[in-house]
Design an enzyme around this catalytic site. Sequence first.
Site, PDB file in Angstrom:
ATOM      1  N   ARG A  79      48.306  49.621  40.638  1.00 55.16           N
ATOM      2  CA  ARG A  79      48.744  50.956  41.060  1.00 55.16           C
ATOM      3  C   ARG A  79      48.033  52.102  40.343  1.00 55.16           C
ATOM      4  O   ARG A  79      47.681  51.987  39.168  1.00 55.16           O
ATOM      5  CB  ARG A  79      50.261  51.094  40.831  1.00 55.16           C
ATOM      6  CG  ARG A  79      51.050  50.190  41.741  1.00 55.16           C
ATOM      7  CD  ARG A  79      52.540  50.192  41.427  1.00 55.16           C
ATOM      8  NE  ARG A  79      53.249  49.332  42.378  1.00 55.16           N
ATOM      9  CZ  ARG A  79      53.304  48.005  42.298  1.00 55.16           C
ATOM     10  NH1 ARG A  79      52.746  47.353  41.302  1.00 55.16           N
ATOM     11  NH2 ARG A  79      53.953  47.307  43.222  1.00 55.16           N
ATOM     12  N   HIS A 106      46.395  48.501  45.131  1.00 55.87           N
ATOM     13  CA  HIS A 106      45.375  47.547  45.595  1.00 55.87           C
ATOM     14  C   HIS A 106      44.353  48.150  46.559  1.00 55.87           C
ATOM     15  O   HIS A 106      43.997  47.527  47.573  1.00 55.87           O
ATOM     16  CB  HIS A 106      46.042  46.332  46.232  1.00 55.87           C
ATOM     17  CG  HIS A 106      46.836  45.487  45.277  1.00 55.87           C
ATOM     18  ND1 HIS A 106      46.593  45.454  43.920  1.00 55.87           N
ATOM     19  CD2 HIS A 106      47.892  44.628  45.483  1.00 55.87           C
ATOM     20  CE1 HIS A 106      47.441  44.614  43.344  1.00 55.87           C
ATOM     21  NE2 HIS A 106      48.241  44.107  44.256  1.00 55.87           N
ATOM     22  N   HIS A 130      43.727  37.729  44.047  1.00 55.82           N
ATOM     23  CA  HIS A 130      45.176  37.753  44.266  1.00 55.82           C
ATOM     24  C   HIS A 130      45.733  36.486  44.907  1.00 55.82           C
ATOM     25  O   HIS A 130      46.618  36.561  45.768  1.00 55.82           O
ATOM     26  CB  HIS A 130      45.524  38.990  45.111  1.00 55.82           C
ATOM     27  CG  HIS A 130      46.892  39.532  44.886  1.00 55.82           C
ATOM     28  ND1 HIS A 130      48.031  38.900  45.342  1.00 55.82           N
ATOM     29  CD2 HIS A 130      47.308  40.648  44.262  1.00 55.82           C
ATOM     30  CE1 HIS A 130      49.084  39.626  45.013  1.00 55.82           C
ATOM     31  NE2 HIS A 130      48.679  40.693  44.353  1.00 55.82           N
ATOM     32  N   TYR A 141      48.217  33.465  45.278  1.00 51.13           N
ATOM     33  CA  TYR A 141      49.554  33.087  44.827  1.00 51.13           C
ATOM     34  C   TYR A 141      49.476  31.586  44.574  1.00 51.13           C
ATOM     35  O   TYR A 141      49.247  30.813  45.502  1.00 51.13           O
ATOM     36  CB  TYR A 141      50.595  33.328  45.924  1.00 51.13           C
ATOM     37  CG  TYR A 141      50.958  34.754  46.182  1.00 51.13           C
ATOM     38  CD1 TYR A 141      50.044  35.653  46.723  1.00 51.13           C
ATOM     39  CD2 TYR A 141      52.252  35.218  45.915  1.00 51.13           C
ATOM     40  CE1 TYR A 141      50.395  36.969  46.985  1.00 51.13           C
ATOM     41  CE2 TYR A 141      52.613  36.536  46.178  1.00 51.13           C
ATOM     42  CZ  TYR A 141      51.676  37.401  46.713  1.00 51.13           C
ATOM     43  OH  TYR A 141      52.032  38.698  46.984  1.00 51.13           O
ATOM     44  N   GLU A 177      46.304  37.833  37.735  1.00 58.06           N
ATOM     45  CA  GLU A 177      45.224  38.725  38.145  1.00 58.06           C
ATOM     46  C   GLU A 177      44.565  39.364  36.923  1.00 58.06           C
ATOM     47  O   GLU A 177      45.075  40.348  36.386  1.00 58.06           O
ATOM     48  CB  GLU A 177      45.794  39.828  39.037  1.00 58.06           C
ATOM     49  CG  GLU A 177      46.603  39.330  40.208  1.00 58.06           C
ATOM     50  CD  GLU A 177      47.604  40.363  40.692  1.00 58.06           C
ATOM     51  OE1 GLU A 177      47.180  41.427  41.175  1.00 58.06           O
ATOM     52  OE2 GLU A 177      48.821  40.138  40.553  1.00 58.06           O
TER      53      GLU A 177
HETATM   54  C1  BGC Z   1      51.635  43.676  42.132  1.00 57.36           C
HETATM   55  C2  BGC Z   1      52.983  43.611  42.787  1.00 57.36           C
HETATM   56  C3  BGC Z   1      52.776  43.643  44.268  1.00 57.36           C
HETATM   57  C4  BGC Z   1      51.911  42.485  44.675  1.00 57.36           C
HETATM   58  C5  BGC Z   1      51.496  42.549  46.104  1.00 57.36           C
HETATM   59  C6  BGC Z   1      50.865  42.483  42.557  1.00 57.36           C
HETATM   60  O1  BGC Z   1      49.602  42.535  42.017  1.00 57.36           O
HETATM   61  O2  BGC Z   1      51.711  43.751  40.746  1.00 57.36           O
HETATM   62  O3  BGC Z   1      53.797  44.667  42.365  1.00 57.36           O
HETATM   63  O4  BGC Z   1      53.976  43.626  44.966  1.00 57.36           O
HETATM   64  O5  BGC Z   1      50.723  42.503  43.946  1.00 57.36           O
HETATM   65  O6  BGC Z   1      52.339  41.981  46.948  1.00 57.36           O
END
Ligand code: BGC
Length: 384
Positions: free
Chosen positions: A114, A139, A213, A215, A348
Site C-alpha cells: 500500500r 499492488h 504473490h 498463496y 512477499e
Molecule cells: C496484502 C493484503 C492484501 C493481499 C491481496 C497482500 O499482499 O498485504 O492486505 O489483501 O495482498 O489480496
Amino acid sequence: MKTKWQMLTILTATLGALTLVGCMEVSKRPQKKGQISIKPFGQTKEGVAVDLYTLSNNKGAEVGVCNYGGLVVFLKVPDRNGRPGDVVLGYEALADYIKDSPYFGALIGRYGNRIAKGKFTLDGKECTLAVNNGPNALHGGLKGFDKVVWEPRLLASLEGPSVELRYVSKDREEGYPGNLAVAAVYTLTEDNALRIDYTAITDKATVVNLTHHSYFNLAGKGDILNHQVMLPADKFTPVDNTLIPTGELRPVDGTPFDFRTLTTIGARIGQEDEQLKFGNGYDHNWVINKPMGQLGLMARVSEPTSGRVMEVWSTEPGLQFYSGNFLDGTLKGKGGWVYQFRNGFCMEPQHYPDSPNQPNFPSVVLKPGRVYRNTIIYKFSVQK
Ligand code: BGC
C-alpha cells in the site's frame, strides 16, 4: 530530444542486455538442465492470446508461468514420499484469473503493497495514484502488473530452464512517473527452487517495489494454521487500521509477531492484539535481520503432514507475511477446491509498505541511469 518510442526501444534493449548476463536465448544454446513446454492459456478480454510456460527439472518439480500477470499458475514439488503436489492456490483457466483473483500467483508492481491515500511527493512534485483499496493504493493500482500481458522469451540459464517476461509501463500509468521497462526471469533450478530475478530501468525518477504473490499451502489442502514458520526478524512495522505502517520499527519480542523460532501460524493468530485485529490475522511487514541488498534467508516454513519445507531467500529488506485473511469461501480454484479463510499464505519479499511516504524506511526511488534489481527464491525440500 528522443521521441517516447525511441526511449522505450532503448530501455527495452538495455534491459535485454542486462537479463542476458548469465543466460542465453534457448534457440542459441541447447538446454542441458530441465525442460520448457508451451501451451495456449486463453485470451484476454481484448483478444490477446497468452501462453502457459511449464518449466520442469529432473528432480520432480514443475512450475507453470503465464505471460498474463506473470502468474505462477501451478508449482509442483515432491512431498517426503517423493509424490509431487501443487503447493500454490489459483485457477485452471485464465478467464477466472481475469474475473476475480486476489492476486493469486501474480507479479506485483509497480509498487507492492500500500501507498497511503495513493499520494507521495518525489523531487518536490506530488504524484497521485489510482486508489483501489479503501483510501489507499494497493499492488500497483486498478491495472497493476498482475493484469497486463508480458512479452515472453525462453532462456536457458546456467541453473535451469528460464522464461523471461518483459513489460514497459508507460509514464503516468496508474499515476506513476516515468517509462519503466521491467524484466522478470523465472528459473526452475535442479535443487527445486523457483528463482525470480527482476530488473527495471526508468527514464524519470520513480518508485519501484516488485514482488511475487503466490498463496502457498504446502499440504495442498485445508487451512495453513499448522504450518510452522520461522522469520529471522527482530522488528516489524506496525500498521494503522487501513494497513498503512505507522513508521515505527517495533521489536517483535514478547508479541505474536515473534517468529524467530519455528512457531505454527495458528499458535497466536487468535490472540487479543490490536495489530492482529487490524490485519484480521497476519498481514504485516517484517524487517529482516540482514544487510541491505544482500541475498539472505527471509523465511523458513515447514508442514508436518507432507514433510514439505519452503525457504524464502531474497535481496529485499522486508517480508510481507499475509495469512490469507481475506479468503472467505467465495472463490473456487483448481481441482474444485473452495478457498476458505486462511487456506493459503503469502511470503512477499519487498521494501516496506508506504515507503514513498516514510523517510525513515529504505528508499524505493529509482533514478534514470540506475538499475533496480531484486531476486526472490522459493526453495523446496523435505524433512522426515
Ligand atoms: C496484502 C493484503 C492484501 C493481499 C491481496 C497482500 O499482499 O498485504 O492486505 O489483501 O495482498 O489480496
